[in-house]
Enzyme design. Structure first.
Site: not given
Length: 425
Positions: A262, A277, A349, A352, A391
RNA sequence: GGAGAGGUGGCCGAGUCGGCUGAAGGCGAUCGCCUGCUAAGCGAUUAAGGGGGUUUUAAGCCUCCUUCGAGGGUUCGAAUCCCUCCCUCUCCGCCA
């Protein structure tokens, strides 16, 4: 996308549902365009019916050796009228599509209302955040010191937000991927997939990654109609695009490890340090194709499957029901799993898990034929991370750190890692 | 990258001088019959999407339109002819 028939038959319910997401849907405009569309369809179809009928008459006449030139020239004119109407129709339909594609899914009734994450509801908490009797350090410092995370060289080779893992770092990454996949395939019954990492625009569009909003996030190849995979949800959900499944095939539970990419275009300044990130990150995805009757229970099970990873790793986490305003575009219900991250002094997070109902499958045209016959129905899709590898990596380094800067390897990973402790090389 | 072949319904597979072929046939599926059970057999039904009508809703029924890889074109009329693109297969080349 939402069901056009629903938009037509219960616009007020949909309006209210979307208002809960803070969306003022242009449903009046939709209704108006839709009405116009149907008027034109009626007009065009009458002319087409006439043309078809007369064309048959022409065939009969010619076979009989009669002259049909009058009919032919009359139909020539009708043909032009049809062409004009079809053009208008096409224009109306693209306008309607523009509206419908911008409408997010309607939240399920018991999803908490709210504008942003402050209205999310914690449904359960597992484990206790560890209390350190020394100064806990962030994973980027520990990782650099241990020589397992090298962000400078990652940036040298690519750019910032790319990371080089080394030694036990690289091995931990690999161990996590294996651990996740082995758990989901071995104990949770998922089938493992390894899909293409490049996906075409049709697949991206299918899962909604090419909306005006999302587009900027994607890496696009210059010379080909291909994108770098932004989440395994894209290639995995698209495997059944335009397919007719049998009810006996369902439920389909699949899991896939895939590198994801991303651009993080809108994230300047956020989570700039460490592995939280990245432009390139590993993720193990869980995807389900199920019948409408079961999708609610299936989501609960999928969420539990993802939670089980954190439990086995003994990482404190909580499960949060996202409120209407915080849910993703396509979701009707989402649970976020948030792992305790000492450097953030907060839950962050790490997964999800969403139930899309038929929102995704309608757009992707994934249907199944019910056992015993009957009309094809759209499947329901569920999807969740199980888990984000980077993460998890960060959470382990931080939660399992020792005062001397070493990191204890979680019990569940020791056999794959081959060591009990990660120390400076 | 070069040469050739092909893309038709849930699946397989017919369909070229353009006109009751939205599509023969088969498989599968569903329903019924038959059978001690199973298998086999017999009969019937079985593409999707979108309009209109009917119905209190839904189902159902009637009717029309569209769809034979995608998009355009020719024609009164196209699965059938032309153009562009995509994909699959075979052979050659290249290659981990």
């Amino acid at each position: 996308m939402l069901d056009i028939k629903r938009l037509r038959s219960e616009p007020e319910e949909i309006r209210k549902a979307l208002e809960r997401r803070g969306i003022d849907a242009p449903l009046d405009e939709f209704a108006e365009l839709d009405k116009k569309r149907r008027e034109i369809i009626v007009e065009a179809e009458e002319k087409k019916a006439l043309r078809n009928q007369v064309s048959d008459e022409v065939a009969v006449a010619k076979k009989a050796g009669e002259d049909a030139s009058g009919k032919i020239s009359a139909m020539k004119k009708v043909g032009e009228e049809i062409k004009a109407l079809d053009l208008m129709l096409k224009d109306l339909e693209s306008q309607l599509e523009d509206i419908v594609l911008e409408l997010p899914n309607t939240p399920l009734a018991d999803v908490p209302d709210g504008a942003d994450e402050s209205a999310n509801v914690t449904v359960r908490t597992w484990g206790e955040p560890r209390r350190f009797d020394f100064e806990a350090r962030p994973h980027w410092d520990l990782g650099a010191e241990l020589g397992i995370i090298d962000q400078e060289r990652g940036a040298k080779v690519a750019e910032s937000r790319f990371t080089l893992l080394r030694g036990m770092g690289a091995r931990l990454e690999r161990a996590l991927i294996n651990f996740f996949l082995d758990l989901h395939t071995g104990e949770h019954g998922y089938t493992e997939l390894f899909p293409p990492i490049l996906v075409n625009s049709e697949s991206m569009r299918g899962t909604g990654q090419l909306s005006k909003f999302a587009q900027a996030e994607m890496y696009k190849l210059r010379d080909d109609d291909l994108f770098l995979n932004p989440t395994a949800e894209v290639p995995v959900t698209n495997i059944y695009r335009d397919e007719m499944l049998a009810e006996e095939d369902l439920p389909i539970h699949v899991t896939a490890y895939l590198p994801s990419f991303r651009r993080e275009a809108g994230a300047a300044g956020r989570d700039t340090r460490g592995l939280i990130r990245q432009h390139q990150f590993n993720k193990v995805e869980l995807v389900k194709f199920v019948t409408p009757e079961t999708s609610g229970d299936e989501l609960e099970a999928l969420t539990a499957n993802a939670e089980e990873v954190l439990r086995r790793l003994e990482l404190p986490y909580r499960t949060v029901a996202l409120c209407t305003g915080d849910m993703g575009f396509a979701s009707a219900r989402t649970y976020d799993l948030e792992v305790w991250l000492p450097s953030y002094d907060a839950y962050k997070e790490i997964s999800s898990c969403s139930n899309y109902l038929d929102f995704q499958s309608r757009r992707l045209n994934i249907r199944y034929r019910p056992t015993g016959g009957g009309k094809p129905r759209f499947v329901h899709t569920n999807n969740g991370s199980g888990l984000a590898v980077g993460r998890t990596f960060a959470a382990i380094i931080e939660n399992y750190q020792n005062e001397d800067g070493s990191v204890t390897v979680p019990e569940a990973l020791r056999s794959i890692m081959g060591v009990d402790t990660i120390t400076q090389a």
